[in-house]
Design a protein around this motif. Structure first.
Motif, mmCIF file in Angstrom:
data_model
loop_
_atom_site.group_PDB
_atom_site.id
_atom_site.type_symbol
_atom_site.label_atom_id
_atom_site.label_comp_id
_atom_site.label_asym_id
_atom_site.label_seq_id
_atom_site.Cartn_x
_atom_site.Cartn_y
_atom_site.Cartn_z
ATOM 1 N N PHE A 84 64.453 -21.744 -4.048
ATOM 2 C CA PHE A 84 64.385 -21.272 -2.655
ATOM 3 C C PHE A 84 65.577 -21.847 -1.899
ATOM 4 C CE2 PHE A 84 60.154 -21.273 -4.331
ATOM 5 C CZ PHE A 84 59.545 -20.149 -3.793
ATOM 6 N N ASP A 85 66.267 -20.991 -1.178
ATOM 7 C CA ASP A 85 67.423 -21.447 -0.400
ATOM 8 C C ASP A 85 67.065 -21.382 1.086
ATOM 9 O OD1 ASP A 85 69.804 -22.020 0.779
ATOM 10 O OD2 ASP A 85 70.977 -20.502 -0.321
ATOM 11 N N ARG A 86 66.737 -22.537 1.643
ATOM 12 C CA ARG A 86 66.335 -22.566 3.051
ATOM 13 C C ARG A 86 67.488 -22.097 3.940
ATOM 14 N NH1 ARG A 86 64.110 -27.962 2.665
ATOM 15 N NH2 ARG A 86 61.872 -27.880 2.262
ATOM 16 N N GLY A 87 68.717 -22.415 3.485
ATOM 17 C CA GLY A 87 69.902 -22.039 4.265
ATOM 18 C C GLY A 87 70.022 -20.534 4.440
ATOM 19 N N ALA A 88 69.591 -19.794 3.409
ATOM 20 C CA ALA A 88 69.707 -18.332 3.473
ATOM 21 C C ALA A 88 68.577 -17.721 4.297
ATOM 22 C CB ALA A 88 69.705 -17.757 2.057
ATOM 23 N N GLY A 89 67.693 -18.565 4.783
ATOM 24 C CA GLY A 89 66.586 -18.075 5.610
ATOM 25 C C GLY A 89 65.436 -17.576 4.772
ATOM 26 N N LEU A 90 64.255 -18.168 4.973
ATOM 27 C CA LEU A 90 63.073 -17.757 4.224
ATOM 28 C C LEU A 90 62.094 -17.097 5.182
ATOM 29 C CD1 LEU A 90 62.471 -20.993 2.092
ATOM 30 C CD2 LEU A 90 63.391 -18.805 1.281
ATOM 31 N N PRO A 91 61.253 -16.185 4.682
ATOM 32 C CA PRO A 91 60.234 -15.601 5.554
ATOM 33 C C PRO A 91 59.385 -16.724 6.172
ATOM 34 C CG PRO A 91 60.204 -14.576 3.389
ATOM 35 C CD PRO A 91 61.166 -15.701 3.317
ATOM 36 N N GLU A 92 58.914 -16.486 7.382
ATOM 37 C CA GLU A 92 58.189 -17.508 8.129
ATOM 38 C C GLU A 92 57.020 -18.094 7.329
ATOM 39 O OE1 GLU A 92 55.819 -17.536 12.294
ATOM 40 O OE2 GLU A 92 57.453 -16.087 12.117
ATOM 41 N N GLU A 93 56.230 -17.207 6.738
ATOM 42 C CA GLU A 93 55.035 -17.633 5.980
ATOM 43 C C GLU A 93 55.435 -18.565 4.832
ATOM 44 O OE1 GLU A 93 51.331 -17.967 5.495
ATOM 45 O OE2 GLU A 93 52.119 -17.384 7.451
ATOM 46 N N THR A 94 56.507 -18.177 4.108
ATOM 47 C CA THR A 94 56.964 -18.989 2.982
ATOM 48 C C THR A 94 57.431 -20.351 3.466
ATOM 49 O OG1 THR A 94 57.652 -16.985 1.835
ATOM 50 C CG2 THR A 94 58.583 -19.042 1.040
ATOM 51 N N ALA A 95 58.234 -20.373 4.519
ATOM 52 C CA ALA A 95 58.745 -21.635 5.054
ATOM 53 C C ALA A 95 57.583 -22.536 5.468
ATOM 54 C CB ALA A 95 59.653 -21.363 6.247
ATOM 55 N N LYS A 96 56.504 -21.894 5.927
ATOM 56 C CA LYS A 96 55.353 -22.672 6.385
ATOM 57 C C LYS A 96 54.583 -23.295 5.212
ATOM 58 C CE LYS A 96 51.541 -21.238 8.627
ATOM 59 N NZ LYS A 96 50.865 -20.108 9.252
ATOM 60 N N VAL A 97 54.389 -22.509 4.135
ATOM 61 C CA VAL A 97 53.566 -23.040 3.037
ATOM 62 C C VAL A 97 54.349 -23.890 2.042
ATOM 63 C CG1 VAL A 97 51.823 -21.226 3.152
ATOM 64 C CG2 VAL A 97 53.759 -20.973 1.581
ATOM 65 N N LEU A 98 55.651 -23.707 1.988
ATOM 66 C CA LEU A 98 56.443 -24.414 0.966
ATOM 67 C C LEU A 98 56.214 -25.938 0.962
ATOM 68 C CD1 LEU A 98 58.192 -23.464 -1.321
ATOM 69 C CD2 LEU A 98 60.187 -23.584 0.178
ATOM 70 N N PRO A 99 56.158 -26.584 2.125
ATOM 71 C CA PRO A 99 55.915 -28.036 2.103
ATOM 72 C C PRO A 99 54.562 -28.408 1.473
ATOM 73 C CG PRO A 99 56.723 -27.348 4.257
ATOM 74 C CD PRO A 99 56.418 -26.093 3.487
ATOM 75 N N ALA A 100 53.590 -27.500 1.545
ATOM 76 C CA ALA A 100 52.256 -27.803 1.004
ATOM 77 C C ALA A 100 52.164 -27.533 -0.496
ATOM 78 C CB ALA A 100 51.207 -26.964 1.733
ATOM 79 N N VAL A 101 53.201 -26.878 -1.033
ATOM 80 C CA VAL A 101 53.165 -26.547 -2.468
ATOM 81 C C VAL A 101 53.344 -27.816 -3.287
ATOM 82 C CG1 VAL A 101 54.490 -25.429 -4.303
ATOM 83 C CG2 VAL A 101 53.944 -24.173 -2.213
ATOM 84 N N SER A 102 52.382 -28.082 -4.142
ATOM 85 C CA SER A 102 52.471 -29.300 -4.959
ATOM 86 C C SER A 102 51.974 -28.993 -6.366
ATOM 87 C CB SER A 102 51.620 -30.396 -4.326
ATOM 88 O OG SER A 102 50.283 -29.931 -4.222
ATOM 89 N N THR A 103 52.117 -29.963 -7.244
ATOM 90 C CA THR A 103 51.693 -29.799 -8.636
ATOM 91 C C THR A 103 50.261 -29.262 -8.701
ATOM 92 O OG1 THR A 103 53.114 -31.620 -9.275
ATOM 93 C CG2 THR A 103 51.369 -31.035 -10.826
ATOM 94 N N GLY A 104 50.087 -28.209 -9.489
ATOM 95 C CA GLY A 104 48.748 -27.647 -9.671
ATOM 96 C C GLY A 104 48.435 -26.468 -8.768
ATOM 97 N N ALA A 105 49.280 -26.221 -7.760
ATOM 98 C CA ALA A 105 49.018 -25.099 -6.858
ATOM 99 C C ALA A 105 49.202 -23.765 -7.594
ATOM 100 C CB ALA A 105 49.971 -25.163 -5.667
ATOM 101 N N ALA A 106 48.312 -22.820 -7.315
ATOM 102 C CA ALA A 106 48.462 -21.484 -7.880
ATOM 103 C C ALA A 106 49.330 -20.670 -6.929
ATOM 104 C CB ALA A 106 47.096 -20.830 -8.042
ATOM 105 N N VAL A 107 50.396 -20.079 -7.459
ATOM 106 C CA VAL A 107 51.337 -19.375 -6.579
ATOM 107 C C VAL A 107 51.737 -18.012 -7.139
ATOM 108 C CG1 VAL A 107 52.329 -21.499 -5.607
ATOM 109 C CG2 VAL A 107 53.327 -20.497 -7.677
ATOM 110 N N GLU A 108 52.228 -17.211 -6.225
ATOM 111 C CA GLU A 108 52.822 -15.930 -6.583
ATOM 112 C C GLU A 108 54.193 -15.945 -5.914
ATOM 113 O OE1 GLU A 108 49.848 -12.684 -6.476
ATOM 114 O OE2 GLU A 108 51.443 -11.628 -5.383
#
Ligand code: 4AD
Ligand code: MG
Length: 480
Positions: free
Chosen positions: A51-75
């Protein structure tokens, strides 16, 4: 169906849009870049999503990315691009990420660090998410399939032998009883629930308990082997095999014994011990070759982290001839080195694990097939040699583990079999169906049993058999 990560990793990276689904293994941050490694268990390697924060991420993604940790189920959606990082061909230039379900609580026991196998055994429901247990699971699955491929290509029919049985095939007396009798009520009525004294093994406490009231109308147990029933099919279909769970209530708390394990048992009509040895050798070599060819990535992990050099060992075994040795010669060899053992070897002794280790690791330096054991230490059904002392048994021993296969030519002569059973105090009326095979169209026949978990242990180098089956059952252990 969406492609699995295994399939995605094999695609040419042409900036095509891809969706990755799986569980986060690791997350790393580097200035504006966030690297999330996602694994779905389809292969050892996961896919790196950048993920390149510099290139701008969708709001929802930017919001959840910090909460993403080992074991999280993601798409994760993005483009498949060539990876600049070493060790991977492709990666996902991620555009957005959705957390499927909640982020795992902080109590999630699996972290990025290495966990001990003992600890992982306590959380066996989560351990398939680790590198080690993912690799074991994929290897088990591939090899189970290889077992069927091998026998199918050689004209063997797959037979489903019963799991509940009244006959003790191995005579080791280590069977789990199956009953619908109300044990608590029996205990209240004066029964003790204890095993009858050893001397009464012939009628096993029938004086205490009325088995005609039990579900099957007689004392029944979980099978220790499908062999006896497999023999009945071999004497009709010529070549058969079973592959199923077997149960042994042995109190041996070792790294090689389970109370519930899977066994593969081929049985061939018109076959002698020599045919049996050849089949066992071909079978093991086939399984090693499949592992080398089809499980290379998982095997590399075991080779580097669990048992250094195991790939080379498998390759050399697959290309070499197995050494054959009689029990008598093996014991002579051990006696020459008696000082090396805690348990002094002598003709007639059951080979101890230290003896098997010595023969495979020092004497032969590879697998060895030991044959013609004293009748006293082998099962009743094995064919007697002319010496009247030894039987046409064979054990395949391998370095590190010792016995991986046990088998024999069977006693096909009615008189000799009855004699042997009488000598062992077995009741012929319990085995009329088995003896019928010797009454009607008897032929020389032979077979063996390969412990599936011992095989996986050998191939992976895993030290403890409890780590090569999803949910091990052993003395005092039936969790999950
Ligand atoms: O040598 P075993 O007891 O032989 C038989 O059961 C025969 N009926 C086989 C046959 O001729 N059809 O067991 C066969 C193999 C062993 O060599 C070992 O690999 C495995 O089964 N085995 C076990 N594996 C895990 N835990 C245990 N408690 C095992 N006992 C045997
Ligand atoms: Mg054995």
């Amino acid at each position: 169906m969406q492609p699995l990560i295994r399939e995605i990793l094999a695609l040419p990276p042409e900036s095509q849009h891809i969706t990755v689904r799986g569980w986060v293994r690791t997350k790393r941050e580097l200035k504006n870049l966030v690297f999330v490694e996602v694994n779905d268990g389809s292969s050892f390697t996961g896919i790196q999503c950048t993920f390149d924060r510099g290139a701008g991420l969708p709001e929802e993604t930017a919001k959840v990315l910090p909460a993403v940790s080992t074991g999280a189920a993601v798409e994760v959606r993005g483009k498949l691009v060539p990876s600049p990082a070493s060790g991977q061909q492709v990666e996902l230039a991620a555009a957005d990420l959705v957390l499927v379900g909640e982020a795992p609580a902080e109590t999630y026991p699996l972290q990025k660090k290495r966990h001990s196998l003992e600890f992982l055994r306590e959380i066996a429901h989560l351990r398939p998410r680790t590198n080690t247990f993912g690799a074991v699971a994929r290897l088990r699955s591939r090899l189970a399939f290889a077992v069927h491929e091998f026998f199918r290509s050689r004209g063997f029919q797959y037979v489903h032998t019963p799991i509940i049985t009244a006959s003790d095939a191995e005579g080791a007396g280590a069977m789990f009883q199956v009953t619908t009798l109300d044990l608590e009520a029996l205990a209240k009525n004066g029964g003790t629930g204890k095993q009858p004294p050893a001397g009464q093994a012939g009628d096993r406490g029938q004086a205490l308990i009325d088995y005609s009231q039990d579900f099957f109308g007689k004392r029944s147990c979980l099978t220790v082997s499908g062999q006896l029933e497999a023999e009945t099919y071999a004497l009709a279909l010529s070549r058969v095999y079973t592959f199923g769970p077997t149960f042994r209530a042995e109190h041996s708390n070792t790294t090689r014994h389970l109370a519930e394990f899977w066994m593969i048992e081929p049985e061939m009509a018109f076959a002698h011990l020599e045919d049996n040895m050849a089949l066992a050798e071909d079978f093991l070599k086939y399984l090693f070759t499949v592992t080398l060819e089809d499980c290379a990535e998982d095997l590399r992990f075991f080779d580097t982290h669990i048992e250094k050099g195991i790939s080379a060992v498998l390759r050399s075994v697959a290309e070499s001839r197995f050494v054959h040795m009689t029990y008598t010669d093996a014991v002579a060899e051990l006696e020459k080195n008696a000082a090396a053992f805690e348990f002094k070897p002598y003709w007639g002794c059951d080979l101890q694990s230290e003896h098997e280790k010595f023969l495979t690791e020092k004497t032969v330096q590879g697998p060895v097939i030991v044959t013609d054991y004293p009748k006293e230490i082998k099962a009743f059904y094995m064919k007697m040699n002319n010496d009247g002392k030894t039987v046409r048994a064979m054990d395949v021993l391998v370095p590190r583990l010792g016995e991986i296969i046990g088998g024999s030519e069977r006693e096909e002569n009615l008189g000799r079999l009855e004699e042997r059973m009488a000598a062992l105090g077995m009741r012929p009326e319990d085995y009329t169906w088995y003896l019928d095979l010797r009454r009607y169209g008897t032929v020389p026949h032979a077979g063996f049993g390969l412990g599936f978990e011992r095989l996986i242990q050998y191939i992976t180098g895993m030290a403890n058999i409890r780590d090569v089956i999803p949910y091990p059952r052993a003395v005092g252990q039936a969790e999950f």
